[in-house]
Design a protein around this motif. Structure first.
Motif, PDB file in Angstrom:
ATOM      1  N   PRO A   1      39.811  31.833  42.286  1.00 45.54           N
ATOM      2  CA  PRO A   1      38.747  31.181  41.504  1.00 45.54           C
ATOM      3  C   PRO A   1      37.512  32.063  41.313  1.00 45.54           C
ATOM      4  CG  PRO A   1      39.654  29.653  43.101  1.00 45.54           C
ATOM      5  CD  PRO A   1      40.220  31.000  43.437  1.00 45.54           C
ATOM      6  N   SER A   2      37.107  32.773  42.357  1.00 45.41           N
ATOM      7  CA  SER A   2      35.907  33.596  42.160  1.00 45.41           C
ATOM      8  C   SER A   2      36.234  34.820  41.307  1.00 45.41           C
ATOM      9  CB  SER A   2      35.270  33.984  43.499  1.00 45.41           C
ATOM     10  OG  SER A   2      36.147  34.792  44.226  1.00 45.41           O
ATOM     11  N   ASP A   3      37.473  35.331  41.451  1.00 42.91           N
ATOM     12  CA  ASP A   3      37.890  36.420  40.557  1.00 42.91           C
ATOM     13  C   ASP A   3      37.901  35.950  39.106  1.00 42.91           C
ATOM     14  OD1 ASP A   3      38.284  37.936  42.782  1.00 42.91           O
ATOM     15  OD2 ASP A   3      40.471  37.781  42.786  1.00 42.91           O
ATOM     16  N   LEU A   4      38.389  34.725  38.909  1.00 43.56           N
ATOM     17  CA  LEU A   4      38.449  34.176  37.553  1.00 43.56           C
ATOM     18  C   LEU A   4      37.051  34.086  36.966  1.00 43.56           C
ATOM     19  CD1 LEU A   4      39.900  32.755  35.186  1.00 43.56           C
ATOM     20  CD2 LEU A   4      39.747  30.616  36.473  1.00 43.56           C
ATOM     21  N   ARG A   5      36.143  33.582  37.794  1.00 45.15           N
ATOM     22  CA  ARG A   5      34.786  33.446  37.282  1.00 45.15           C
ATOM     23  C   ARG A   5      34.163  34.801  36.948  1.00 45.15           C
ATOM     24  NH1 ARG A   5      29.629  29.790  39.142  1.00 45.15           N
ATOM     25  NH2 ARG A   5      28.304  30.550  37.477  1.00 45.15           N
ATOM     26  N   SER A   6      34.348  35.778  37.820  1.00 38.84           N
ATOM     27  CA  SER A   6      33.710  37.062  37.476  1.00 38.84           C
ATOM     28  C   SER A   6      34.423  37.736  36.316  1.00 38.84           C
ATOM     29  CB  SER A   6      33.575  37.993  38.687  1.00 38.84           C
ATOM     30  OG  SER A   6      34.621  37.822  39.581  1.00 38.84           O
ATOM     31  N   SER A   7      35.731  37.535  36.239  1.00 35.23           N
ATOM     32  CA  SER A   7      36.464  38.123  35.118  1.00 35.23           C
ATOM     33  C   SER A   7      36.004  37.503  33.794  1.00 35.23           C
ATOM     34  CB  SER A   7      37.958  37.900  35.334  1.00 35.23           C
ATOM     35  OG  SER A   7      38.709  38.620  34.407  1.00 35.23           O
ATOM     36  N   LEU A   8      35.828  36.184  33.789  1.00 40.84           N
ATOM     37  CA  LEU A   8      35.358  35.512  32.567  1.00 40.84           C
ATOM     38  C   LEU A   8      33.929  35.944  32.244  1.00 40.84           C
ATOM     39  CD1 LEU A   8      36.717  31.886  33.146  1.00 40.84           C
ATOM     40  CD2 LEU A   8      37.487  33.487  31.382  1.00 40.84           C
ATOM     41  N   SER A   9      33.094  36.018  33.290  1.00 42.75           N
ATOM     42  CA  SER A   9      31.698  36.409  33.066  1.00 42.75           C
ATOM     43  C   SER A   9      31.610  37.805  32.472  1.00 42.75           C
ATOM     44  CB  SER A   9      30.909  36.364  34.376  1.00 42.75           C
ATOM     45  OG  SER A   9      30.904  35.060  34.900  1.00 42.75           O
TER      46      SER A   9
END
Lengths: 268, 313, 474
Positions: free
Chosen positions: C198-206
């Motif tokens: 989830p945190s990877d997803l968020r930084s990847s999207l950001s």
């Protein structure tokens, strides 16, 4: 060979019930090309505001308008000056981002049936160019120009079956037939300077087809000619909905009444 | 926070509160039926009316019998406020706002839903009623406990609480609206067993018998009961308590958001104009008139909160 | 299929315990079956309480089902994973380059590697995407690559999921459940972590936010709503990322941006991770009847005011007809031989292929080009005569609608059943995050398992279950 035109175009929507929310896309901004130079072009909106502008996949400039809450009248006005050059209808090489094959695809509005097929079969000529001129003549003979005689949502097949229509209908029939003959074709919305008057109540429409060696070439079935310096090209698309001057979605604002005033004048 | 999330929290807790209120009324009804010898069907009519369900029940074309009334209040899916549909509504809204809830609160509400579906899967016989109601009350209490124990005291919490107290105020006001006549001094006939039962019904339906006894002793006096249910800020189901809490919650939101919305003015008006006075002046105004006014003001407050915090587009 | 035709990931072909399963086997042998059965029930209770359910289409709203969870992990060695992930990364980069090309110059068509009609006649091609340069150049922010295994060193890509791949929440919850129930297993085995997804997803999207977004972009997840079959996952991901979960009616175009209606007014969104299909995304530009989307979002997108993840129109890359060209696509854009193999595929649009398929229906798997979820599919070896006759008719009527593949001997992994460990067929969906900086592949992914003995259908909509997937640190 060149002409200085001044255009002033006002579209007014009146709603009996106020608008709750609504958006409109405007394809009302002509682009400068090698045959038309646009200056001082402005678009204003009353009863809504211009939120953003972008180029769509046909490289049309589109403005997105948010209608004001509770608006009962929306007025869209655009005006500007254009210097045009006669190119005998030749627009030129295809350099849009959209691939040419896209313009061979029929759409809901150009979907063919027996009437279109019958027209396409009559077309003759040695070269692509000759065949397209012949197509224009065939359609002009088969579909009578008659204002107010067609419905705005008619398909090309409807028009060819009924045998009459307006410029939009002529363009759709031409596009459908050209695509049936495996030629890329598209719809053009724009302005036409009339020799006998300045006041008009609708924009004009015609078709373009892509001819090997020449590129895109315009054909105006309603006037049985290729566009000259009296024509101003505003937007293109696969059919009318793709290139329409105003398309929108709305909640509230029932019973819409539309009026259009257009002035195309030659500068003295 | 999304307006939709505020709306979902508000309704999640309203539904939970409603489920509790309805189950309390079912128990009250059963209790009264046990202690009375005559026809209890009229009493169930009155219970349905108190729960605000009489109209919808009559529309369903069933005869008012004890069994039909209990089933309607507990399990009927045609009844939008039955215990089962309320708990389903709470859980539906919890799913909608899941990202705003702590894991514990979500699990508690999901567990409450699973229990309710299980114990209310079939008609509940009279003998099982206390046990079933007990289980459901435990489950809703668990949600409340998880809410208190694990949720941040931020806007999320405040919207949840506003839902709770608006529903509760509404319930109490409705009970008063239906039963106001037994509280009128004119019909007071001290010692009549009929009135004693009526008064007890009222107190039971807001879980306030113990609290009342603690405050006033064993003698029922309609003026005291009215005062207790309307004006006593120590009593957690009184109108004054609920409205006071809503005011606190709205003030918290105002501080958080830095705005002073219309709803705060409204809640202050209700509190200052109607809930900070003595019971005699309420009777002077006319109890029924008074309750109807407060009921409609509370309804208006709810609608204003929806606008102020953009629950809907 | 005979047993020796099938590769078991625990026992190989010849009942020799494979190395990655050593420690697990040791642990398993020391466990009481009764305790494990109790644990299995406990796991299900955990899932039910957490509400990890999926909704079944066409049933009453209350119908929320659990996907069965099996407690035996599927174990992949670090070396195996390293090889796989190189192939996955190559494929995902190629898919992204392909999408850019298809919506710009279409060089791959001009080069003759891909026939024009594959795109021109394809409904998944989205004209509105022509000429769009998505922020950071990323089209497929989240990809799921479906893999099957037939041997020690033989993996095949069964399908690419470039639109809105789902299932990642099961990957995460499966691990969470295993950690809670069998902490001792994770003490002895060194399993690569998946919890950072989830945190990877968020930084990847950001990292894919539009240029104007500033240093902490506003991200939101767009869901079709609580009745959607994957609603749990949408809420789960929003929650785990700490971002808002929005529906179409929470959003509007305000001042040229897509903004969400909050209790304090409209707040603009920079990156929208949407779990709504293209068609429903924008009623102004696409399906006017959609109530799930945001009117005008495509206009904001074209104007550069928002990142839509995944980009609209990515379906052209995971279409089953395009799939058969993936080896050419990988080579064309990466200049390398594909590291991961495609399953050999007959395109029924081609007369020779059609003839072969019609002659060998009993041995082939036939799939609809645009189908998904295991529907509209024929599995020759297990099909009835009537099914085969019906498919023969369908194939003759619309050959271009179908592709066919050999029936692969999918590998098996044991599940814990009454009889102890029993082999069941599995597939694997690793999840891939793409940002301008990197391609991030979560070690492992979602293992789906066909719970019926001998069945090859792993889809949850048709009775499949899931397993925790371990990649070991070597």
């Amino acid at each position: 060979m060149t002409m200085q035109l001044t255009i002033d175009h006002t579209t007014t929507y009146r709603f009996e019930e106020p608008v709750h929310t609504g958006l409109q896309q405007l394809r009302l901004t002509p682009m400068t090309t090698h045959f038309q130079t646009v200056s001082n072009w402005v678009v204003y909106v009353d009863g809504g505001h211009l939120d953003l502008g972008f180029f769509d996949h046909h490289r049309n400039h589109v403005d997105l308008v948010t209608l004001d809450r509770e608006a009962t009248e929306v007025v869209i006005r655009c005006r500007g000056d254009i210097e045009t050059t006669d190119t005998n209808g030749v627009v030129g090489r295809h350099f849009d981002p959209a691939p040419l094959w896209l313009f061979r695809r029929q759409t809901d509005r150009t979907r063919i049936g027996p009437a279109i097929r019958r027209l396409a079969r009559q077309v003759e000529g040695e070269t692509e160019l000759a065949r397209m001129h012949n197509l224009m003549a065939v359609i002009a003979g088969a579909v009578e120009y008659n204002t107010g005689s067609s419905a705005p949502d008619w398909t090309a097949e409807d028009v060819a079956t009924e045998g009459h229509g307006v410029c939009q209908d002529h363009a759709h029939v031409f596009i459908a037939c050209a695509r049936e003959l495996n030629m890329p074709a598209r719809y053009v919305s724009g302005y036409l300077m009339m020799d006998d008057r300045e006041e008009q109540d609708a924009m004009h429409a015609w078709a373009e087809t892509h001819i090997e060696g020449l590129g895109w070439v315009g054909f105006d079935v309603s006037n049985a000619m290729c566009p000259d310096e009296r024509y101003v090209r505003v937007a293109t698309g696969l059919d009318y909905p793709d290139a329409a001057p105003v398309t929108g979605t709305r909640i509230g604002g029932s019973s819409e009444a539309l009026s259009v005033q257009i002035q195309v004048a030659q500068q003295q | 926070m999304l307006g939709k999330t505020a709306n979902g929290l508000y309704w999640m807790y309203r539904y939970l509160e409603r489920a509790e209120a309805t189950s309390r009324l079912v128990e009250t009804g059963q209790r009264i039926a046990l202690t009375r010898l005559g026809s209890s069907d009229a009493e169930w009519r009155s219970i349905l009316q108190t729960a605000g369900m009489l109209q919808s029940f009559e529309a369903s074309d069933e005869e008012v019998t004890k069994d039909a009334a209990i089933d309607w209040m507990l399990r009927s899916r045609a009844n939008p406020s039955s215990v089962l549909t309320s708990i389903e509504g709470a859980r539906q809204n919890a799913r909608l706002v899941r990202t705003a809830l702590t894991h514990e609160v979500w699990e508690a509400v999901n567990g409450c839903y699973m229990t309710a579906r299980e114990v209310l899967a079939r008609k509940v016989g009279e003998r099982d009623l206390p046990k079933v109601m007990g289980e459901i009350r435990q489950r809703t209490a668990l949600v409340r406990g998880a809410t208190h124990g694990t949720m941040m005291r931020n806007d999320i919490y405040n919207f949840a609480r506003i839902g709770t107290f608006l529903e509760r105020a509404d319930n109490t006001a409705r009970i008063l609206d239906v039963k106001y006549y037994v509280l009128l001094p004119t019909v007071m006939s001290v010692g009549s067993s009929i009135d004693n039962v009526q008064w007890e019904t009222i107190l039971r339906s807001v879980s306030a018998r113990g609290g009342f006894r603690m405050t006033y002793g064993n003698d029922y006096d309609p003026g005291d009961i009215a005062s207790f249910l309307i004006l006593d800020r120590r009593m957690p189901r009184s109108l004054a308590f609920c409205v006071g809490k809503i005011r606190d919650n709205l003030e918290h939101l105002c501080r958080t958001y830095g705005t002073t919305p219309e709803s705060l003015a409204r809640v202050s008006y209700i509190q200052d104009r109607y809930l900070t006075r003595d019971i005699d002046s309420v009777f002077d105004d006319g109890l029924h008139q008074y309750i109807q006014t407060v009921l409609s003001l509370i309804g208006g407050l709810g609608a204003q909160i929806e606008i102020d915090y953009r629950f809907y587009e | 299929m005979k047993d020796e035709d099938i590769f078991d990931e625990m026992w190989g072909r010849h009942e020799t315990l494979r190395q990655p399963y050593n420690l697990f086997k040791h642990w398993f042998d020391g466990e009481e079956p009764a305790r494990l059965r109790a644990k299995q029930r406990e796991a299900e209770e955990l899932f039910r309480l957490t509400g990890i359910t999926f909704n079944v289409y066409g049933r009453a709203e209350a119908e929320e089902r659990l996907i069965p969870f099996d407690i035996v992990p599927r174990i992949i060695s670090g070396l195996e994973w390293q090889r796989l992930s190189r192939g996955i990364e190559q494929r995902v980069r190629a898919i992204n380059a392909f999408l850019h090309d298809i919506y710009h110059g279409q060089e791959i068509i001009k080069s003759g590697r891909l026939p024009e009609r594959m795109i021109a006649d394809n409904d998944a091609f989205l004209p509105h995407m022509i000429g769009v340069n998505p922020p950071g150049g990323v089209y497929t922010h989240i990809v799921g690559i479906d893999l099957v295994r037939t041997d020690d060193n033989q993996f095949y890509v069964l399908e690419d999921n470039a639109r809105t791949p789902s299932g990642v929440s099961y990957m995460l919850e499966n691990r969470e459940t295993m950690l809670q129930m069998f902490p001792e297993l994770f003490a002895s085995n060194r399993v690569k972590r998946v919890e950072t997804y989830p945190s990877d997803l968020r930084s990847s999207l950001s990292a894919c936010a539009p240029p104007g977004a500033g240093s902490s972009p506003t991200v939101a997840v767009l869901t079709p709503g609580i009745y959607n079959s994957a609603y749990f996952e949408h809420a789960f991901l929003a929650d785990q990322m700490g971002v808002e979960l929005v529906e179409g009616h929470d959003l509007s175009v305000v001042d040229g941006r897509v903004a969400m209606r909050t209790t304090q007014g409209y707040q603009p969104i920079d990156v929208l991770y949407r779990r709504v299909d293209d068609d429903f995304l924008d009623p102004l530009n696409f399906n006017p009847d959609s109530a799930l989307g945001v009117p005008g979002i495509m206009d904001v997108y074209r104007a550069g005011g928002i990142t839509i993840a995944n980009a609209p129109g990515t379906g052209i890359a995971d279409d089953k007809a395009i799939y058969s060209y993936m080896p050419e696509i990988v080579e064309f854009y990466t200049g390398e031989r594909p590291l991961l193999e495609n399953v050999p595929t007959w395109r029924c649009s081609e007369p020779d292929a059609l003839a072969y398929v019609l002659d060998n229906l009993e041995e082939l798997v036939v799939k609809e080009v645009h189908g998904s979820g295991g529907y509209g599919m024929l599995i020759g070896p297990t099909a009835t005569r009537k099914d085969i006759a019906e498919f023969r008719k369908k194939l003759r009527a619309r050959p271009a609608n179908y592709i066919a593949q050999p029936t692969l001997a999918l590998s098996t992994v044991p599940v814990f059943s009454r009889a102890g460990l029993s082999p069941r067929h599995v597939d694997l969906r690793p999840f891939v995050l793409v940002s301008p900086q990197k391609v991030n592949i979560t070690p492992g992914g979602l293992t789906r398992v066909a719970l019926k003995k001998g069945s090859l259908v792993v889809n949850s909509s048709q009775g499949g279950g899931t397993k925790d997937t371990w990649v070991l640190e070597d």
